[in-house]
Design an enzyme around this catalytic site. Structure first.
Site, PDB file in Angstrom:
ATOM      1  CG  HIS A   7      42.974  48.587  44.627  1.00 53.75           C
ATOM      2  ND1 HIS A   7      42.408  48.763  43.385  1.00 53.75           N
ATOM      3  CD2 HIS A   7      44.311  48.606  44.432  1.00 53.75           C
ATOM      4  CE1 HIS A   7      43.355  48.897  42.475  1.00 53.75           C
ATOM      5  NE2 HIS A   7      44.525  48.807  43.077  1.00 53.75           N
ATOM      6  CD  GLU A  81      50.959  48.901  43.053  1.00 52.88           C
ATOM      7  OE1 GLU A  81      51.847  48.315  43.705  1.00 52.88           O
ATOM      8  OE2 GLU A  81      50.115  48.303  42.365  1.00 52.88           O
TER       9      GLU A  81
END
Length: 195
Positions: A7, A81
């Site tokens: 990201h 994550e």
């Protein structure tokens, strides 16, 4: 082919704070990076797009979808994550002090309620394999996060790259070939679109 993308930058990246599974959005620089990676991938022929369900990954994927004319982004919690447990929100520097081997602790207990490296590697490997099995012959992009992407790179390269060795840049692209149920690294940490 799989395009695995980290990201864009967040304010917490900039401040060097541990994000983990906290839902932190892109900052101004991160939005710019998302547009840059989207332009870079526009003519790659990506047909399917997946994202972690956390905002910073989804917003990066949304920019790619718009540029590539993709109508659907499939979100998945297994693409999230690593959970850093009690250490989320703390400075990254404190992570090294509290858990010196946090990025090399394969086979040992994770402290402070952090997810073990094996656990995140297994969940990402399983999900990416499912995605590629469902998408035979297609180019697929997945937007996820640095720590978890690195565990996958570690798996594919037998520890030559990835966790503990590779510092993935925001919106970097790492590509893989999936063929005959085997993974092969093609490009690593490509961030030429940011230069």
């Amino acid at each position: 082919m799989l395009y695995l993308i980290r990201h864009g930058q967040t304010e917490w990246n900039k401040k060097k704070l541990i994000q983990g599974q906290r839902n932190i959005g892109l900052d101004e620089q991160g939005m710019k990076q998302a547009q840059q990676v989207a332009r870079f991938l526009k003519n790659e022929g990506i047909e399917k797009l997946y994202s972690s369900d956390l905002t910073r990954a989804y917003d990066t994927a949304a920019a790619i979808a718009t540029a590539s004319g993709i109508n659907n982004i499939e979100t998945c919690e297994r693409l999230r994550e690593r959970s850093f447990g009690q250490l989320e929100g703390k400075p990254v520097a404190s992570l090294r002090d509290l858990v010196p081997n946090y990025d090399t602790n394969w086979g040992s207990e994770a402290l402070y309620d952090m997810e073990a490296l094996e656990v995140i590697q297994e969940r990402l490997l399983k999900r990416l394999t499912e995605i590629m099995e469902e998408s035979k012959g297609r180019k697929v992009a997945v937007v996820s996060h640095g720590a978890i992407i690195n565990t996958f790179i570690h798996y594919v390269t037998n520890g030559e790259h990835g966790t503990g060795k590779t510092a993935l840049q925001n919106t970097s692209i790492t590509t893989f070939i999936y063929e005959d149920q085997k993974w092969k690294l093609q490009t690593l940490n490509n961030h030429s679109h940011l230069i």
